[in-house]
Write a protein that holds these residues in place. Structure first.
Motif, PDB file in Angstrom:
ATOM      1  N   LYS A  66       0.827  -1.212   0.000  1.00  0.00           N
ATOM      2  CA  LYS A  66       0.000   0.000   0.000  1.00  0.00           C
ATOM      3  C   LYS A  66       0.859   1.259   0.000  1.00  0.00           C
ATOM      4  N   ASN A  85       2.378   1.815  -3.518  1.00  0.00           N
ATOM      5  CA  ASN A  85       1.346   2.245  -4.477  1.00  0.00           C
ATOM      6  C   ASN A  85       0.954   3.708  -4.238  1.00  0.00           C
ATOM      7  N   GLN A  86       0.770   4.066  -2.979  1.00  0.00           N
ATOM      8  CA  GLN A  86       0.342   5.437  -2.663  1.00  0.00           C
ATOM      9  C   GLN A  86       1.433   6.443  -3.028  1.00  0.00           C
ATOM     10  N   GLN A 128      -0.288   3.718   6.448  1.00  0.00           N
ATOM     11  CA  GLN A 128      -1.309   2.667   6.405  1.00  0.00           C
ATOM     12  C   GLN A 128      -0.996   1.689   7.538  1.00  0.00           C
ATOM     13  N   ALA A 164      -5.895  -1.570  -5.977  1.00  0.00           N
ATOM     14  CA  ALA A 164      -5.222  -0.284  -5.714  1.00  0.00           C
ATOM     15  C   ALA A 164      -6.050   0.949  -6.058  1.00  0.00           C
ATOM     16  N   ASP A 206      -5.561   3.003  -3.013  1.00  0.00           N
ATOM     17  CA  ASP A 206      -4.197   3.565  -2.931  1.00  0.00           C
ATOM     18  C   ASP A 206      -4.038   4.726  -3.909  1.00  0.00           C
TER      19      ASP A 206
END
Ligand code: ATP
Length: 309
Positions: free
Chosen positions: A41, A44-45, A139, A251, A254
């Protein structure tokens, strides 16, 4: 003004195995196809925020292995500052082992590895790093103790803290006190509040619960329904999602969070327009296969927003 965003979070390399059916305990089945995908996560973010134009730095950890090296390279290629990613000699790079059967059902095993082994030692020179940072985003795929310590330092320096409480689990009670914006999806929200999310009054109740725990701003993502938000001054609303044909929603959340952190004004005066931008970004992400490859660039989001008008 370009937002400066620090992501504190996970880095994974996922292995995806396609099988006809899942094995029973003790049984062996043949794998039809095997593939790898960058993920986590946090990663991806970070990529979502950077592709939307933010200046992004990353606090995280990988193992001393090939996966770790590849992930650091991937993040750097996406203009994420990787200088604060530690290499853990004792644990491997995090990974998810995903098995997909021919009905599209999946089974997932997660190895936390270096992500879960992170300690507050990694925050030693964070104060310096936080100077000039607008937002810190975390996260729950890395230890909450580390996030709490980082959020405490961020508060001292007026850096806005964003918590994406995913995957859903119990929270350290103090963590919400140090969270300025919480962004759960509907399942995570109701798990944390004990109040199911089904209509606007119930969403307001969820936000009220978070407020009672110290979180002034709540954004609940509702998949294809869009987003419900409540700001510190009580302003609230449901912003519908863009209508698209999704091919892979991995995602989506995300992408929304990374894109939002790149657009939100640090005085939080543009909640609704930042949410619209982030929803446009995630609506593009769900139209492409895979997590990272489908995260759009700012130009693509702007173009899609322009053609909407
Ligand atoms: N089918 C869809 N069509 C259009 N937009 C979507 C769709 N699914 C998700 N989105 C967009 O992405 C945002 C986040 O999605 P969602 O609430 O499903 O997050 P999530 O559960 O964290 O997702 P994931 O776990 O798949 O990353 C939504 O608020 C919406 O704007």
């Amino acid at each position: 003004m370009v937002n400066r965003v620090m992501i504190l979070g996970s880095i994974n390399v996922d292995s995806i195995y396609q099988v006809t059916r899942f094995p029973q305990p003790g049984e062996t089945v043949a794998v039809k196809q095997k593939s790898y995908a960058p993920g986590g996560k946090g990663a991806n973010q970070a990529v979502a925020a950077a592709r939307s134009g933010a200046k992004v730095s990353f606090i995280g950890a990988v193992g001393a292995d090939n996966d770790g090296q590849e992930m650091v390279k991937t993040l750097a290629e996406n203009n994420v500052d990787t200088s604060k990613i530690a290499v853990d000699p004792d644990n491997g790079t995090g990974s998810a082992v995903i098995t997909v059967d021919e009905n599209g059902q999946n089974d997932i095993m997660v190895y936390g590895g270096a992500n879960q082994a992170m300690t507050t030692v990694q925050l030693n020179d964070l104060e310096q790093e936080l100077a000039g940072t607008d937002f810190i985003v975390a996260q729950l795929e890395t230890p909450q103790e580390v996030t709490l310590a980082a959020f405490k330092l961020a508060r001292q320096q007026n850096v806005i803290t964003i918590l994406n409480p995913a995957p859903a689990t119990d929270l350290l009670p103090e963590l919400l006190e140090y969270t300025d914006i919480i962004i759960p999806n509907e399942t995570e929200s109701s798990l944390l509040t004990g109040i199911s999310v089904n209509d606007e009054p119930s969403m307001l109740q969820n936000a009220k619960f978070f407020k009672s725990q110290g979180v002034k701003n709540t954004i609940i993502t509702l998949g294809e329904q869009g987003v419900f938000y409540v700001t510190a001054d009580g302003h609230h609303g449901l912003v519908p999602a863009f209508k698209v044909k999704p091919v892979d929603t991995t995602a989506a959340g995300d992408t929304f969070i990374g894109a939002l952190s790149s657009q939100l004004s640090p005085n939080l005066g543009n909640f609704e327009s930042a949410i619209t931008y982030a929803q446009r970004a995630s609506s593009l992400a769900v139209q492409g296969m895979g997590a990272m490859p489908s995260i759009p660039l700012a130009e693509e989001v702007e173009k899609a927003l322009g053609s909407q008008k």
